[in-house]
Design an enzyme around this catalytic site. Sequence first.
Site, short mmCIF file in Angstrom:
data_model
loop_
_atom_site.label_atom_id
_atom_site.label_comp_id
_atom_site.label_asym_id
_atom_site.label_seq_id
_atom_site.Cartn_x
_atom_site.Cartn_y
_atom_site.Cartn_z
N HIS A 211 0.84 -1.20 0.00
CA HIS A 211 0.00 0.00 0.00
C HIS A 211 0.87 1.24 0.00
O HIS A 211 2.10 1.16 0.06
CB HIS A 211 -0.98 -0.01 1.17
CG HIS A 211 -0.35 -0.03 2.53
ND1 HIS A 211 0.36 -1.11 3.02
CD2 HIS A 211 -0.33 0.91 3.52
CE1 HIS A 211 0.77 -0.85 4.25
NE2 HIS A 211 0.38 0.38 4.57
N HIS A 213 1.39 3.87 2.07
CA HIS A 213 1.97 4.55 3.22
C HIS A 213 3.50 4.58 3.12
O HIS A 213 4.13 3.60 2.72
CB HIS A 213 1.53 3.88 4.52
CG HIS A 213 0.06 4.06 4.79
ND1 HIS A 213 -0.62 3.29 5.70
CD2 HIS A 213 -0.85 4.92 4.26
CE1 HIS A 213 -1.89 3.67 5.73
NE2 HIS A 213 -2.05 4.65 4.86
N ASP A 215 5.88 4.35 5.19
CA ASP A 215 6.69 3.35 5.89
C ASP A 215 6.67 2.01 5.17
O ASP A 215 7.32 1.04 5.63
CB ASP A 215 6.22 3.19 7.35
CG ASP A 215 4.78 2.73 7.46
OD1 ASP A 215 3.97 3.07 6.58
OD2 ASP A 215 4.45 2.03 8.44
N HIS A 216 5.98 1.92 4.03
CA HIS A 216 6.00 0.72 3.20
C HIS A 216 6.48 1.01 1.77
O HIS A 216 6.95 0.09 1.09
CB HIS A 216 4.61 0.08 3.13
CG HIS A 216 4.15 -0.48 4.44
ND1 HIS A 216 4.19 -1.82 4.75
CD2 HIS A 216 3.66 0.13 5.55
CE1 HIS A 216 3.73 -2.02 5.97
NE2 HIS A 216 3.40 -0.84 6.48
N HIS A 268 -7.61 -1.18 5.22
CA HIS A 268 -6.57 -0.31 5.76
C HIS A 268 -6.36 0.87 4.83
O HIS A 268 -6.30 2.03 5.26
CB HIS A 268 -5.28 -1.09 5.94
CG HIS A 268 -4.17 -0.32 6.59
ND1 HIS A 268 -4.23 0.10 7.91
CD2 HIS A 268 -2.98 0.12 6.11
CE1 HIS A 268 -3.13 0.76 8.20
NE2 HIS A 268 -2.35 0.79 7.13
N ASP A 292 -0.11 -4.34 6.07
CA ASP A 292 -0.81 -3.89 7.27
C ASP A 292 -2.22 -4.45 7.37
O ASP A 292 -3.05 -3.90 8.10
CB ASP A 292 -0.87 -2.35 7.29
CG ASP A 292 0.42 -1.73 7.80
OD1 ASP A 292 1.35 -2.48 8.12
OD2 ASP A 292 0.51 -0.48 7.86
N HIS A 330 4.84 -5.47 10.39
CA HIS A 330 5.32 -4.84 11.62
C HIS A 330 5.58 -5.89 12.69
O HIS A 330 4.98 -6.97 12.69
CB HIS A 330 4.29 -3.84 12.16
CG HIS A 330 4.14 -2.60 11.35
ND1 HIS A 330 4.87 -1.46 11.56
CD2 HIS A 330 3.31 -2.33 10.31
CE1 HIS A 330 4.51 -0.52 10.69
NE2 HIS A 330 3.55 -1.03 9.91
#
Length: 424
Positions: A211, A213, A215-216, A268, A292, A330
């Site tokens: 996705h 975001h 942090d990905h 998400h 996520d 995570h």
Amino acid sequence: MAAVVAATALKGRGARNARVLRGILSGATANKASQNRTRALQSHSSPESKEEPEPLSPELEYIPRKRGRNPMKAVGLAWAFGFPCGILLFILTKREVDKDRLKQMKARQNMRASNTGEYSLYTRTWLGYLFYRQQLRRARNRYPKGHSKTQPRLFNGVKVLPIPVLSDNYSYLIIDTQARLAVVVDPSDPRAVQASIEKEGVTLVAILCTHKHWDHSGGNRDLSRRHRDCRVYGSPQDGIPYLTHPLCHQDVVSVGRLQIRALATPGHTQGHLVYLLDGEPYRGPSCLFSGDLLFLSGCGRTFEGTAETMLSSLDTVLGLGDDTLLWPGHEYAEENLGFAGVVEPENLAREKKMQWVQRQRMERKSTCPSTLGEERTYNPFLRTHCLALQEALGPGPGPTGDDGCSRAQLLEELRRLKDMHKSK
């Protein structure tokens, strides 16, 4: 003088007259005594002529008169004071309870508004990218070798290498060991991913992004520029940075012997994808890279969907085999299992897994992977069909064919409780 008059009367008249005179004399004497008492009272009441009372004789003792006690007087006083005090205490207590409820409602509303505002800034403006860069610098300084110690899984010609990035994220390098070709999932830190590529001596040919975001997807730009033939895969609905090859539900990416299927799992984010590495070509277990959507004993927040949408996505995962390895985005295992113990305190499978996770985390070892078979036993977000959870936290199962609605409500309640548990 009175005596003389009496004597004279007795001499001159008879006994009858004497009796009359005695009566007159006694009446006069009584009148005189009454007049004397009146004067004495007036003299005592007059401020000009106050005299000290005569002291009591030492032989006499003054005994005050005792009045009988009224047994209902204490009851009356208690009622008179207790009733209004009780009313006042009730009003004050109710006001405090109402204040606490109002504060809780405002806190929830503020948390939702804050999460919505922060999420919009993070995903839709450059402030989110700047925040991600700051996270990256801090994590590199704090964890120069990564936040956890990981162990690769080697199968028949396939290697899965977890790469710890940021403060609790995981990227994954999937390697065809015969062709020396590699695919990376969610490259948050391009420096850490590149170091692993060089150490393994492989060629990066694809980036699989679950996705949008940061942090990905934050490493997409640097890695795609460094490796010119590298393709960036992801959902076109999610705004993946530097996307070159859009994917839809059930599309397959082939790299050497690797056959990786994309599964649409919105909730998400609107275009969230998970990637399933087929285990049949190398005669091993399938591997699910869940981003996520799903964690060890947890699931992601529903930012761009509804509880029904997230439930449908989780059911997609539940349809996979029990031996499928779960590689989440995570390291949330210990926290998630702690929450699972709150909603299912008597779950023995959860307790056993928690003991293992705590031993791993004491040595800063990774808890990846688990299996979907394990997750079914202790992950509350995959257990919304369980009657025990439905009775404890939500409505019971609905009518025949309509249990999806009650399961969605239970999932929403679980997510709300999890968010409150994390904020404590």
